[in-house]
Design a protein around this motif. Structure first.
Motif, mmCIF file in Angstrom:
data_model
loop_
_atom_site.group_PDB
_atom_site.id
_atom_site.type_symbol
_atom_site.label_atom_id
_atom_site.label_comp_id
_atom_site.label_asym_id
_atom_site.label_seq_id
_atom_site.Cartn_x
_atom_site.Cartn_y
_atom_site.Cartn_z
ATOM 1 N N MET A 174 0.836 -1.180 0.000
ATOM 2 C CA MET A 174 0.000 0.000 0.000
ATOM 3 C C MET A 174 0.886 1.250 0.000
ATOM 4 S SD MET A 174 -3.187 0.748 2.379
ATOM 5 C CE MET A 174 -4.034 2.252 2.277
ATOM 6 N N ILE A 175 0.484 2.228 -0.747
ATOM 7 C CA ILE A 175 1.262 3.465 -0.852
ATOM 8 C C ILE A 175 0.923 4.359 0.337
ATOM 9 C CG2 ILE A 175 1.656 5.514 -2.233
ATOM 10 C CD1 ILE A 175 0.953 3.905 -4.693
ATOM 11 N N ASN A 217 9.806 8.894 4.784
ATOM 12 C CA ASN A 217 9.151 7.683 4.308
ATOM 13 C C ASN A 217 10.133 6.515 4.281
ATOM 14 O OD1 ASN A 217 7.114 6.077 3.243
ATOM 15 N ND2 ASN A 217 7.701 6.562 1.148
ATOM 16 N N ARG A 218 11.350 6.757 3.819
ATOM 17 C CA ARG A 218 12.372 5.706 3.789
ATOM 18 C C ARG A 218 12.724 5.217 5.189
ATOM 19 N NH1 ARG A 218 15.472 3.957 -0.882
ATOM 20 N NH2 ARG A 218 14.166 4.757 -2.550
ATOM 21 N N ILE A 219 12.881 6.166 6.112
ATOM 22 C CA ILE A 219 13.254 5.803 7.481
ATOM 23 C C ILE A 219 12.139 5.017 8.147
ATOM 24 C CG2 ILE A 219 13.703 6.764 9.770
ATOM 25 C CD1 ILE A 219 15.256 9.005 8.318
ATOM 26 N N SER A 220 10.884 5.436 7.939
ATOM 27 C CA SER A 220 9.778 4.729 8.573
ATOM 28 C C SER A 220 9.567 3.344 7.959
ATOM 29 C CB SER A 220 8.488 5.538 8.474
ATOM 30 O OG SER A 220 8.045 5.603 7.148
ATOM 31 N N ALA A 221 9.913 3.170 6.692
ATOM 32 C CA ALA A 221 9.776 1.869 6.047
ATOM 33 C C ALA A 221 10.815 0.887 6.555
ATOM 34 C CB ALA A 221 9.878 2.015 4.543
ATOM 35 N N ARG A 222 11.981 1.379 6.988
ATOM 36 C CA ARG A 222 13.038 0.499 7.464
ATOM 37 C C ARG A 222 12.872 0.115 8.929
ATOM 38 N NH1 ARG A 222 18.692 2.484 4.820
ATOM 39 N NH2 ARG A 222 18.031 2.290 2.652
ATOM 40 N N SER A 223 12.115 0.899 9.684
ATOM 41 C CA SER A 223 11.959 0.588 11.110
ATOM 42 C C SER A 223 11.078 -0.640 11.270
ATOM 43 C CB SER A 223 11.360 1.781 11.852
ATOM 44 O OG SER A 223 10.054 2.024 11.400
#
Length: 71
Positions: free
Chosen positions: A1-2, A59-65
């Motif tokens: 989901m985007i 967005n990148r940081i939250s996707a990696r957590s």
């Protein structure tokens, strides 16, 4: 989901790029006399582009957590 932050990042990057390109295109236009010689299209285009970069990085940081499982 985007995620919403990725959509906002793309929109801010596109708007910032359009404003910056317009500011570069009209670099020596006399309309900038009213704003004390400041090329506001170029300045605000850079600011909006930078906000888009911040949204993208967030967005990148939250996707990696790691995600907590729903209980």
């Amino acid at each position: 989901m985007i995620s919403l932050s990725s959509i906002l990042a793309v929109l801010f990057l596109m708007l910032g790029l359009i404003l910056s390109l317009y500011g570069l295109w009209t670099w020596s236009d006399p309309m900038y006399e009213k704003s004390l010689g400041w090329n506001l299209n170029l300045v605000w285009g850079g600011v909006v582009f930078f906000v888009g970069v911040l949204f993208g990085l967030g967005n990148r940081i939250s996707a990696r957590s790691p995600q907590e499982p729903n209980s």
